[in-house]
Enzyme design. Structure first.
Site, PDB file in Angstrom:
ATOM      1  CE  LYS A   1      -3.620  -2.585   2.077  1.00 23.32           C
ATOM      2  NZ  LYS A   1      -4.497  -3.077   3.246  1.00 23.32           N
TER       3      LYS A   1
ATOM      4  CD  GLN B   1      -3.307  -4.489   6.480  1.00 17.71           C
ATOM      5  OE1 GLN B   1      -3.474  -3.449   5.709  1.00 17.71           O
ATOM      6  NE2 GLN B   1      -4.167  -5.499   6.067  1.00 17.71           N
TER       7      GLN B   1
ATOM      8  CG  ASP C   1      -9.529  -0.254   4.828  1.00 16.14           C
ATOM      9  OD1 ASP C   1      -9.458  -0.465   3.599  1.00 16.14           O
ATOM     10  OD2 ASP C   1      -8.956  -0.802   5.546  1.00 16.14           O
TER      11      ASP C   1
END
Ligand code: NDP
Length: 294
Positions: free
Chosen positions: A54, A98, A121
């Protein structure tokens, strides 16, 4: 029939290129680059490699990328304090925690804390809630589900009026994909481990999304000829012919399905590549939201 491949590499590259072009424009306009902050707690090797890719993707698109690493022993209060600091930092446009967090940490409480307009997200309950409500527009759409729809749209596959079957009902894939397909006017059936006669359900579908986590579970003979298959699954299975002793397969038996479907995503080289690409799109969106740019 041999299905047309929906190539994740080509589509993801196009999405990433568009994000890079948008970033260059925004930099020229504001003097700042969209910036993503990633929070990694603990040392899960898969999470570490996702976070690295990422960060690299952000840099390649000309975006800012900051990774905050906390030890697996970090307390709930420490993780929450970091998220609050990132919420308050005007140089941070998107925040991604994450997942999974190490055992003992309350994921939901952490996701709830992320500022709604930095939730790149798309997992804040408010964003998910708006996604599943008719006529509402969430600020952000979760990246993998958004990637599935992007692949259909960019392949010219019509969604409106079609019968879609989503196999899997997880919060991160199945539920949001089903909502997105419904929002795009498909008639959606969501299947799961308690579904009766899954093959019959799948056989009815013009669009099949498989997000199960079981290698090659959906068989070619279950599919309606000409349907579009989006295979989200990523499963490692033993393969003595490979140097590593293993290879990646999806949740769909590709060799069978390719003979029946009209369109299909490969694994690897399919949906997996879209997740990071859509994260860049969401980070550009976050920057624009925060700078009041349409
Ligand atoms: P989960 O384990 O959270 O969910 C799996 C879902 O599949 C559940 O809803 C479960 O049903 C359903 N299921 C399990 N067994 C069966 C069965 N025999 N028949 C029908 N349904 C079944 O997985 P995720 O959604 O997190 O991930 C799914 C797959 O997608 C995995 O392979 C994962 O690696 C991959 N993935 C890929 C990503 C990418 O970037 N490409 C991102 C995220 C995931 P129930 O609810 O009843 O238990």
């Amino acid at each position: 029939m041999t299905a047309q491949l929906i190539d994740g590499k080509i589509i993801a590259e196009a999405v990433r290129r568009e994000a890079a072009e948008e970033t260059a424009k925004l930099k020229a306009q504001t003097g700042q680059a969209p910036t993503l902050a990633v929070v990694l707690v603990g040392d899960n090797p898969a999470s570490q490699s996702y976070v690295t890719s990422k960060g690299r993707a952000c840099e390649e698109a000309g975006m800012g990328s900051i990774t905050h690493r906390l030890p697996a022993t970090a307390t709930q209060a420490e993780v929450e304090e970091l998220v609050r600091a990132l919420n308050a930092d005007p140089a941070v446009n998107g925040i991604l925690v994450q997942l999974p967090l190490p055992k003992g940490l309350d994921e939901e409480a952490v996701l709830n804390l992320i500022s709604l307009n930095k939730d790149v997200d798309g997992f804040h309950p408010m964003n998910i809630g708006q996604l599943v409500m008719k006529g509402r527009t969430p600020q952000f759409i979760p990246c993998t589900p958004a990637g599935c729809i992007e692949m259909l749209v960019r392949s010219g596959i019509e969604i409106a009026g079609k019968d879609a079957v989503v196999v899997g009902r997880s919060n991160i894939v199945g539920v949001p994909v089903a909502a997105l397909l419904q929002n795009a006017d498909a008639t959606v059936t969501t299947c799961h481990s308690k579904t009766k006669d899954l093959p019959a359900k799948v056989r009815n579908a013009d669009i099949v999304v498989a997000a199960i986590g079981r290698p090659e579970y959906v068989r070619g003979e279950w599919l309606k000829p000409g349907c579009a298959v989006i295979d989200v699954g990523i499963n490692r299975i033993p393969d003595a012919t490979k140097k590593s002793g293993a290879r990646l397969v999806g949740d769909v038996a590709f060799a069978e399905a390719v003979e029946v479907a009209g369109y299909i995503t490969p694994v690897p080289g399919g949906v997996g590549l879209m997740t990071v690409a859509m994260l860049l799109t969401n980070t550009v969106r976050a920057f624009k939201l925060q700078h009041g740019i349409a």
